[in-house]
Design a protein around this motif. Structure first.
Motif, mmCIF file in Angstrom:
data_model
loop_
_atom_site.group_PDB
_atom_site.id
_atom_site.type_symbol
_atom_site.label_atom_id
_atom_site.label_comp_id
_atom_site.label_asym_id
_atom_site.label_seq_id
_atom_site.Cartn_x
_atom_site.Cartn_y
_atom_site.Cartn_z
ATOM 1 N N VAL A 59 1.755 15.608 5.086
ATOM 2 C CA VAL A 59 1.394 14.296 4.545
ATOM 3 C C VAL A 59 2.648 13.511 4.221
ATOM 4 C CG1 VAL A 59 0.198 13.128 2.657
ATOM 5 C CG2 VAL A 59 -0.787 15.184 3.667
ATOM 6 N N ILE A 60 3.632 14.160 3.629
ATOM 7 C CA ILE A 60 4.886 13.481 3.299
ATOM 8 C C ILE A 60 5.601 13.058 4.574
ATOM 9 C CG2 ILE A 60 7.169 13.800 2.269
ATOM 10 C CD1 ILE A 60 4.904 13.334 0.263
ATOM 11 N N SER A 61 5.560 13.890 5.600
ATOM 12 C CA SER A 61 6.165 13.531 6.880
ATOM 13 C C SER A 61 5.511 12.287 7.470
ATOM 14 C CB SER A 61 6.050 14.706 7.855
ATOM 15 O OG SER A 61 6.490 14.338 9.123
ATOM 16 N N SER A 62 4.207 12.234 7.435
ATOM 17 C CA SER A 62 3.500 11.047 7.932
ATOM 18 C C SER A 62 3.810 9.823 7.076
ATOM 19 C CB SER A 62 1.993 11.293 7.941
ATOM 20 O OG SER A 62 1.664 12.325 8.817
ATOM 21 N N TYR A 63 3.917 10.030 5.777
ATOM 22 C CA TYR A 63 4.247 8.934 4.861
ATOM 23 C C TYR A 63 5.633 8.359 5.176
ATOM 24 C CZ TYR A 63 5.067 6.541 0.410
ATOM 25 O OH TYR A 63 5.347 5.607 -0.543
ATOM 26 N N VAL A 64 6.599 9.226 5.379
ATOM 27 C CA VAL A 64 7.957 8.776 5.690
ATOM 28 C C VAL A 64 7.989 8.091 7.055
ATOM 29 C CG1 VAL A 64 10.310 9.576 6.180
ATOM 30 C CG2 VAL A 64 9.076 10.440 4.192
ATOM 31 N N GLN A 65 7.258 8.630 8.035
ATOM 32 C CA GLN A 65 7.203 7.984 9.344
ATOM 33 C C GLN A 65 6.600 6.589 9.247
ATOM 34 O OE1 GLN A 65 5.048 10.592 11.943
ATOM 35 N NE2 GLN A 65 6.890 11.670 12.594
ATOM 36 N N THR A 66 5.569 6.443 8.426
ATOM 37 C CA THR A 66 4.952 5.138 8.247
ATOM 38 C C THR A 66 5.912 4.181 7.552
ATOM 39 O OG1 THR A 66 2.810 6.243 8.067
ATOM 40 C CG2 THR A 66 2.913 3.948 7.394
ATOM 41 N N LEU A 67 6.668 4.659 6.569
ATOM 42 C CA LEU A 67 7.664 3.823 5.912
ATOM 43 C C LEU A 67 8.724 3.351 6.900
ATOM 44 C CD1 LEU A 67 8.373 5.550 2.480
ATOM 45 C CD2 LEU A 67 7.490 3.260 2.841
ATOM 46 N N VAL A 68 9.212 4.262 7.727
ATOM 47 C CA VAL A 68 10.223 3.898 8.724
ATOM 48 C C VAL A 68 9.639 2.924 9.737
ATOM 49 C CG1 VAL A 68 11.683 4.804 10.578
ATOM 50 C CG2 VAL A 68 11.552 6.007 8.401
ATOM 51 N N TRP A 69 8.380 3.157 10.115
ATOM 52 C CA TRP A 69 7.707 2.271 11.069
ATOM 53 C C TRP A 69 7.689 0.835 10.559
ATOM 54 C CZ3 TRP A 69 2.260 0.672 10.376
ATOM 55 C CH2 TRP A 69 1.784 -0.090 11.439
ATOM 56 N N VAL A 70 7.303 0.661 9.320
ATOM 57 C CA VAL A 70 7.219 -0.696 8.763
ATOM 58 C C VAL A 70 8.620 -1.279 8.544
ATOM 59 C CG1 VAL A 70 6.428 -2.035 6.787
ATOM 60 C CG2 VAL A 70 4.975 -0.267 7.731
ATOM 61 N N GLN A 71 9.590 -0.455 8.169
ATOM 62 C CA GLN A 71 10.929 -0.963 7.909
ATOM 63 C C GLN A 71 11.689 -1.319 9.183
ATOM 64 O OE1 GLN A 71 11.870 -1.870 4.914
ATOM 65 N NE2 GLN A 71 9.881 -1.148 4.229
ATOM 66 N N LEU A 114 0.828 -1.215 0.000
ATOM 67 C CA LEU A 114 0.000 0.000 0.000
ATOM 68 C C LEU A 114 0.861 1.262 0.000
ATOM 69 C CD1 LEU A 114 -2.814 -1.042 2.481
ATOM 70 C CD2 LEU A 114 -3.027 -0.695 0.017
ATOM 71 N N LEU A 115 1.914 1.255 0.785
ATOM 72 C CA LEU A 115 2.787 2.429 0.842
ATOM 73 C C LEU A 115 3.515 2.654 -0.473
ATOM 74 C CD1 LEU A 115 4.269 2.054 4.429
ATOM 75 C CD2 LEU A 115 2.747 3.843 3.619
ATOM 76 N N TYR A 116 4.059 1.599 -1.039
ATOM 77 C CA TYR A 116 4.773 1.750 -2.307
ATOM 78 C C TYR A 116 3.814 2.101 -3.438
ATOM 79 C CZ TYR A 116 8.650 -0.487 0.171
ATOM 80 O OH TYR A 116 9.629 -0.802 1.066
ATOM 81 N N GLY A 117 2.622 1.551 -3.396
ATOM 82 C CA GLY A 117 1.627 1.856 -4.420
ATOM 83 C C GLY A 117 1.119 3.280 -4.360
ATOM 84 N N SER A 118 1.135 3.871 -3.164
ATOM 85 C CA SER A 118 0.635 5.238 -3.018
ATOM 86 C C SER A 118 1.726 6.292 -3.192
ATOM 87 C CB SER A 118 -0.026 5.405 -1.650
ATOM 88 O OG SER A 118 0.928 5.257 -0.618
ATOM 89 N N PHE A 119 2.913 5.896 -3.623
ATOM 90 C CA PHE A 119 4.001 6.860 -3.768
ATOM 91 C C PHE A 119 3.685 7.958 -4.769
ATOM 92 C CE2 PHE A 119 7.926 8.239 -5.877
ATOM 93 C CZ PHE A 119 8.549 8.829 -4.791
ATOM 94 N N LEU A 120 3.136 7.602 -5.898
ATOM 95 C CA LEU A 120 2.815 8.617 -6.912
ATOM 96 C C LEU A 120 1.777 9.607 -6.401
ATOM 97 C CD1 LEU A 120 2.804 6.472 -10.161
ATOM 98 C CD2 LEU A 120 4.541 8.083 -9.363
ATOM 99 N N ILE A 121 0.826 9.125 -5.638
ATOM 100 C CA ILE A 121 -0.170 10.022 -5.035
ATOM 101 C C ILE A 121 0.508 10.955 -4.045
ATOM 102 C CG2 ILE A 121 -2.261 10.096 -3.621
ATOM 103 C CD1 ILE A 121 -2.962 7.355 -4.872
ATOM 104 N N MET A 122 1.468 10.440 -3.299
ATOM 105 C CA MET A 122 2.177 11.266 -2.318
ATOM 106 C C MET A 122 2.992 12.356 -2.999
ATOM 107 S SD MET A 122 1.336 10.405 0.617
ATOM 108 C CE MET A 122 -0.164 9.504 0.444
#
Length: 131
Positions: free
Chosen positions: A29-41, A9-17
């Motif tokens: 929104v980008i900050s939350s996106y990056v935090q979510t990426l780090v969270w999962v990684q 879901l995160l990788y698929g929503s990159f273009l939207i971000m």
């Protein structure tokens, strides 16, 4: 499976971000996106640490279970004790693995303010000297 789905879901929503980043409040929104990426990684390293701790604990507990019968090898008489110890360790590891996403989220959310506070405390002496 949950990590794979969230990553997809995160990788698929990159273009939207990227498009959202162009909006006035896109940085949030980008900050939350990056935090979510780090969270999962952070999940795989935390699972590896949990695996290490549980493996070392199981080894120690198994050696104690074998040595309580004054034996140094696994025999039929030590099998019941070893099975109980390893079942307990496996149950604890299963319940502890449920906490990994929460621990990861805590690291992502609360490490940045702590590092900022630490940096300001370290730099305060230099700032006072300059003043």
């Amino acid at each position: 499976i949950m990590q794979v789905v969230i990553n997809a879901l995160l990788y698929g929503s990159f273009l939207i971000m990227v498009l959202v980043m162009l909006l006035p409040t896109g940085w949030r929104v980008i900050s939350s996106y990056v935090q979510t990426l780090v969270w999962v990684q952070l999940w795989p390293p935390l699972y590896a640490v949990l695996n290490l701790v549980m493996t070392m604990g199981a080894q120690s507990e198994s050696m104690m279970a074998v040595s309580t019968l004054n034996q140094s090898a696994v025999t039929l008489s030590t099998y019941a004790g070893l099975a109980k110890v390893n079942a307990d360790i496996a149950a604890f590891a299963g319940y502890a693995s449920l906490a990994i996403p929460l621990i990861s989220w805590g690291i992502v959310k609360f490490t940045a303010p702590a590092v900022t506070a630490l940096a300001s405390n370290i730099l305060s002496a230099t700032q006072q000297a300059v003043a």
